[in-house]
Design a protein around this motif. Structure first.
Motif, short mmCIF file in Angstrom:
data_model
loop_
_atom_site.label_atom_id
_atom_site.label_comp_id
_atom_site.label_asym_id
_atom_site.label_seq_id
_atom_site.Cartn_x
_atom_site.Cartn_y
_atom_site.Cartn_z
N SER A 153 43.01 11.82 -21.06
CA SER A 153 44.30 11.29 -21.48
C SER A 153 44.37 11.33 -23.00
O SER A 153 43.63 10.62 -23.68
CB SER A 153 44.49 9.87 -20.96
N LYS A 154 45.26 12.16 -23.55
CA LYS A 154 45.40 12.26 -25.00
C LYS A 154 45.88 10.95 -25.61
O LYS A 154 45.39 10.55 -26.67
CB LYS A 154 46.40 13.39 -25.32
N PRO A 155 46.83 10.22 -24.98
CA PRO A 155 47.23 8.93 -25.56
C PRO A 155 46.07 7.95 -25.68
O PRO A 155 46.00 7.18 -26.65
CB PRO A 155 48.29 8.43 -24.59
N VAL A 156 45.15 7.96 -24.70
CA VAL A 156 43.98 7.07 -24.80
C VAL A 156 43.13 7.45 -25.99
O VAL A 156 42.66 6.58 -26.74
CB VAL A 156 43.15 7.14 -23.48
N ALA A 157 42.92 8.77 -26.20
CA ALA A 157 42.12 9.23 -27.34
C ALA A 157 42.77 8.80 -28.65
O ALA A 157 42.09 8.32 -29.57
CB ALA A 157 41.96 10.75 -27.28
N ASP A 158 44.10 8.98 -28.75
CA ASP A 158 44.81 8.59 -29.98
C ASP A 158 44.71 7.09 -30.22
O ASP A 158 44.57 6.64 -31.37
CB ASP A 158 46.27 9.02 -29.88
N SER A 159 44.82 6.32 -29.15
CA SER A 159 44.73 4.86 -29.29
C SER A 159 43.35 4.44 -29.80
O SER A 159 43.23 3.59 -30.69
CB SER A 159 45.02 4.20 -27.93
N CYS A 160 42.29 5.07 -29.26
CA CYS A 160 40.93 4.75 -29.70
C CYS A 160 40.72 5.13 -31.16
O CYS A 160 40.08 4.40 -31.93
CB CYS A 160 39.91 5.48 -28.82
N LEU A 161 41.27 6.28 -31.56
CA LEU A 161 41.15 6.69 -32.96
C LEU A 161 41.87 5.72 -33.89
O LEU A 161 41.38 5.41 -34.99
CB LEU A 161 41.72 8.11 -33.15
N ASN A 162 43.03 5.25 -33.45
CA ASN A 162 43.78 4.29 -34.26
C ASN A 162 42.98 3.01 -34.47
O ASN A 162 42.91 2.49 -35.59
CB ASN A 162 45.11 3.97 -33.57
#
Length: 647
Positions: free
Chosen positions: A22-31
């Protein structure tokens, strides 16, 4: 193709590296990673690991795996250190860099052993088997899988891994035609998957049992297993596997001489493949359709699908393909002629019978006259059909001539552009040998530099020919990855420093930012920059200037290549990217070329959704501006410094 597709799917399930991302999960973790304060080392490791598990790009996974290894090593966290090397190894596996992958996975395995990480150790064995299988070392692949099974069986919570290992072992035996061993392992995986109620794995295992039964000509059992697998996979939306099983089902019906049933199944494969542009599926479907219609005597459709099969299968149309198409066309025409002859024969018999009964009392002269008139009519009909066939043959000849013209154009590029550097390379090599014999080592060293430059020219031309061929057939697939584009530009310029010095040309690079990390297709960018610089060097006078500038604005990367060389008029600019009708131009030092490079630039820019703008005037030089959309990852501070490159 079939076993490869299912084999990959089960590996993705076991390794959990590309499964359920899930790309949104990856972006959330990076944030959280970049904004949250006072995170512990363990929390940072956990966030990085989740970023890796939810990314689909291998290079991105490798990038964050390196960061995970660095943090885990400093904090002595064995679990995350193992995971870092494991995920990095898998990244290289999916890039088909097997040597790098095996070294990283062996390091991950060593950490798992020392720290008694049971399931993790088994997974390392499992993925190492995949690495060696792809390296054609079947023996090692089998040994590692058996080691994985031994580890997994120690803990009942690892049943899904045990089943997948049995499945993978069955795949290897199936690939090597050891059908009995393959059957045993697929049966074991099916039993465990059924117990776990994991329908996806059960469907693949049962489907592969069907493949083995198909190969053993147990057609009824194979059909039952294929239909079971398809029914389960349709619930899961596993389209690729469904297409493969329908292909096997169709071939299974062929074995029982049931072409209509085979046609029914292949049409279902076509229906599912309509949403999948994979050329391998299209190739196999067309081949099967051609075979079925040939069995049914429908030579027109058989010819159509056979032609589609050959078009997809071959990267370049050659004389063998033309011959096969011609043979199929001949078979179709012969069949058509035979059908016409049979029809006319039946018609002739029927009419003779009618004439015999109707005109029995007429004189012999009248009967002869009727036969003469009938013969004339038959000849006229046959003449018209021959005329129609002549038109069709002329159309076919025109198609073949068009293909030959494209082939001749490509051969012309090879013969003109490749002959000169190859001849020069041969001459330079002879001079090096002579200089070494005469102990003129300084001369030999200078000649060696020339050989290197000539070799780079040949490599440049061959790369362009390969990329052009791939782009012409729509076989190139865009691959986005994260890279530093300023560095890429500098690397390309360094390749041409010697060529620039030879013509006393000043090469400069003017980046808008100190660093610019983007997500785009690095291979496309390298080809574009290389061809634009090469083109500018070719048409710039001795002592001239070439400037490259790079900037980023609002989601687009802007690359400008400007020279003060020959320049072009409006007609030349209009035909700049038209390879088919292009007349070769001579450079300022009589460099020869066919214009393939700029056509390739245009193709690769369009492939990425960008465009090329060209401004030029005769005698005042040219400016090529490339504008391509790209994701921004990181941008350095603005700079105004122009970098001058010297040998």
């Amino acid at each position: 193709m079939f076993s490869c597709v299912l084999h990959t799917i089960l590996i993705l399930f076991v390794c959990s590296t590309l499964y359920g991302r899930s790309k949104p999960v990856a972006d959330s973790c990076l944030n959280v990673l970049y904004t949250a304060k006072n995170l512990s080392e363990s929390e940072r490791c956990d966030l990085l690991y989740k970023v890796i598990l939810n990314n689909t790009n291998a290079d991105t996974c490798i990038y964050y795996a390196n960061r995970l290894i660095e943090i885990a090593d400093k904090s002595n966290n064995a679990l995350f250190l193992h995971r870092g090397y494991y995920e990095k190894g898998q990244g290289y596996l999916f890039k088909s860099q097997f040597k790098e992958s095996s070294l990283l996975l062996l390091k991950s395995l060593d950490i798992a052993r020392k720290n008694k990480l049971g399931a993790e150790e088994g997974l390392c064995y499992y993925i190492l088997s995949e690495v060696f299988l792809n390296s054609n070392n079947t023996g090692l692949a089998i040994n590692y899988l058996k080691s994985a099974i031994t580890i997994f069986k120690k803990d009942s919570s690892n049943l899904k891994y045990t089943a997948s290992a049995y499945y993978q072992l069955g795949n290897i035996y199936l690939k090597n035609e050891k059908l009995d061993s393959a059957f045993v392992n697929f049966n074991k995986s099916a039993i465990i998957f059924k117990m776990l109620k994991f329908q996806q794995g059960l469907a693949y295992s049962i489907g592969n049992l069907g493949v083995i039964q198909f190969k053993l000509n147990k057609n009824d059992s194979a059909r039952i297993n294929f239909l079971f697998a398809i029914n389960e996979l349709e619930k899961l939306g596993e389209n690729n596997a469904i297409i493969s099983y329908y292909l096997y089902l169709s071939k299974n019906e062929n074995n029982q001489n049931l072409p209509l049933k085979a046609l029914e199944y292949i049409k279902k494969a076509v229906s599912h493949a309509s949403s999948n542009p994979d050329p391998m599926f299209q190739r196999d479907i067309n081949e099967q359709l051609a075979y079925i219609y040939e069995q049914l005597g429908d030579y027109e459709k058989a010819y159509h699908y056979q032609k589609e099969f050959y078009t997809i299968r071959d990267s370049l149309i050659n004389i063998d393909v033309v011959t096969q198409l011609a043979n199929l066309r001949t078979e179709f025409e012969v069949g058509q002629k035979q059908a016409e002859v049979d029809f006319l024969s039946k018609l002739n018999v029927a009419r003779n019978r009618e004439v015999f009964y109707a005109l029995l009392g007429l004189a012999v002269a009248l009967v002869l006259l009727i036969f003469i008139m009938f013969g004339y009519y038959q000849k006229l009909t046959f003449s018209r059909k021959l005329e129609y066939q002549a038109i069709k043959l002329a159309e076919g000849k025109a198609e073949v001539e068009e293909v030959n013209n494209a082939k001749d154009r490509l051969f012309s590029v090879i013969s003109h552009d490749l002959r000169a550097p190859v001849s020069a390379l041969k001459s330079l090599a002879s001079l090096v040998v002579q200089s070494l014999k005469n102990h003129k080592f300084k001369d030999a060293n200078e000649l060696a530099v020339s050989i290197q430059d000539t070799s780079q020219q040949i490599e440049f031309l061959l790369d362009n020919l390969l990329h052009w061929s791939i782009s012409r057939q729509n076989l190139y697939r865009q691959r986005n990855e994260i890279f530093e584009i300023n560095k890429l530009v500098r690397d390309v310029i360094h390749v041409y420093i010697h060529a620039a010095k030879t013509k006393q040309i000043t090469l400069t690079f003017n980046p808008a930012y100190k660093s610019l990390i983007v997500e785009s297709d690095q291979n496309c960018w390298a080809t574009i920059i290389r061809n634009l610089v090469n083109n500018a060097l070719k048409f710039t006078h001795i002592g001239g200037k070439i400037e490259l500038s790079l900037s980023y604005d609002n989601g687009y990367v802007y690359l400008d290549v400007t020279d003060n060389g020959l320049g072009m008029n409006s007609e030349q600019v209009g035909n700049l990217f038209n390879f088919a009708g292009k007349i070769s131009e001579w450079g300022t030092k009589n460099e020869k070329g066919q214009g393939l490079g700029l056509c390739l630039v245009n193709d690769f820019v369009n492939l990425q959704g960008g465009n090329v703008e060209v401004t030029s005037e005769p005698g005042s030089g040219s400016n090529f501006r490339v504008i391509i959309p790209a994701g921004l990852i990181e941008m350095g501070e603005r700079v105004n410094k122009v970098q001058v490159f010297e040998k």
